[in-house]
Design a protein around this motif. Structure first.
Motif, PDB file in Angstrom:
ATOM      1  N   ILE A 143       0.856  -1.182   0.000  1.00  0.00           N
ATOM      2  CA  ILE A 143       0.000   0.000   0.000  1.00  0.00           C
ATOM      3  C   ILE A 143       0.896   1.237   0.000  1.00  0.00           C
ATOM      4  O   ILE A 143       1.845   1.316   0.781  1.00  0.00           O
ATOM      5  N   ILE A 144       0.586   2.184  -0.879  1.00  0.00           N
ATOM      6  CA  ILE A 144       1.304   3.464  -0.908  1.00  0.00           C
ATOM      7  C   ILE A 144       0.290   4.570  -0.670  1.00  0.00           C
ATOM      8  O   ILE A 144      -0.692   4.691  -1.407  1.00  0.00           O
ATOM      9  N   ASP A 145       0.538   5.358   0.375  1.00  0.00           N
ATOM     10  CA  ASP A 145      -0.357   6.457   0.757  1.00  0.00           C
ATOM     11  C   ASP A 145      -1.829   6.017   0.793  1.00  0.00           C
ATOM     12  O   ASP A 145      -2.712   6.694   0.279  1.00  0.00           O
ATOM     13  N   GLY A 146      -2.081   4.847   1.375  1.00  0.00           N
ATOM     14  CA  GLY A 146      -3.440   4.362   1.562  1.00  0.00           C
ATOM     15  C   GLY A 146      -4.050   3.632   0.385  1.00  0.00           C
ATOM     16  O   GLY A 146      -5.169   3.133   0.477  1.00  0.00           O
ATOM     17  N   LYS A 147      -3.338   3.521  -0.748  1.00  0.00           N
ATOM     18  CA  LYS A 147      -3.889   2.864  -1.932  1.00  0.00           C
ATOM     19  C   LYS A 147      -3.146   1.556  -2.191  1.00  0.00           C
ATOM     20  O   LYS A 147      -1.917   1.534  -2.280  1.00  0.00           O
ATOM     21  N   GLU A 148      -3.917   0.478  -2.317  1.00  0.00           N
ATOM     22  CA  GLU A 148      -3.294  -0.812  -2.622  1.00  0.00           C
ATOM     23  C   GLU A 148      -2.750  -0.791  -4.046  1.00  0.00           C
ATOM     24  O   GLU A 148      -3.485  -0.519  -4.998  1.00  0.00           O
ATOM     25  N   VAL A 149      -1.465  -1.077  -4.184  1.00  0.00           N
ATOM     26  CA  VAL A 149      -0.835  -1.080  -5.506  1.00  0.00           C
ATOM     27  C   VAL A 149      -0.403  -2.477  -5.947  1.00  0.00           C
ATOM     28  O   VAL A 149      -0.144  -2.702  -7.128  1.00  0.00           O
TER      29      VAL A 149
END
Length: 175
Positions: A143-149
């Protein structure tokens, strides 16, 4: 444009023998897993030479390594058989060139793994032990800055990048 620079700080957590996530201190660095596809070499008519072709959605061994300065009581606990869950959080600084500002980016990786090796390190006067532990990862979520990547779940046949599950059609075809 946002340009990431370097890691400011990180924290490692792992499940203890009761299943609770606890902070694992005194590690010098972490090596996150490398995602390598399984391949087979194809050659023959219509191909100039050889192609080491990845097999769609098949991922090789993923290894997570924890390097530590000293062999504290936490590291033998992490050498136990069975599943160990990890949470790695780190913050990088970044430069936003559109408004000339410096900020931060939060990264998180969640992993489920089993211990492969436990190296207690060396004993030397006036030196760190430089031990390490290695784990075979079968579940990874970034997760980067709350977004699953990124999501890789080997036992449930999932490989998703930025919300696109590339194994959905394979799971459907196998029903």
């Amino acid at each position: 444009m946002k340009i990431t620079n370097k890691t400011i700080q990180y924290k490692l957590k792992a499940t203890d023998t009761t299943g609770n996530l606890v902070v694992i201190d005194d590690n010098s660095d972490l090596q996150l897993p490398s995602i390598e596809k399984l391949t087979d070499t194809i050659k023959g008519a219509g191909i100039m030479g050889e192609i080491d072709m990845p097999t769609y959605g098949q991922i090789g061994s993923m290894t997570f390594t924890v390097n530590n300065r000293a062999d504290t009581a936490q590291y033998p606990m992490l050498s136990r058989p069975g599943e160990i869950k990890f949470e790695v959080i780190w913050v990088v600084d970044l430069f936003d060139s559109s408004n000339s500002k410096i900020g931060i980016q939060q990264n998180k990786v969640f992993m489920s793994a089993v211990n492969k090796t436990y190296d207690m390190g060396k004993i030397e006067v006036n030196a760190g032990a430089d031990g390490s532990s290695e784990y075979e990862v079968y579940y990874l979520r970034k997760i980067i800055d709350g977004k699953e990547v990124l999501l890789i779940d080997k036992f449930n046949y999932k490989y998703a990048v930025n919300g696109v599950d590339y194994m959905a059609n394979i799971r459907t075809a196998l029903q």
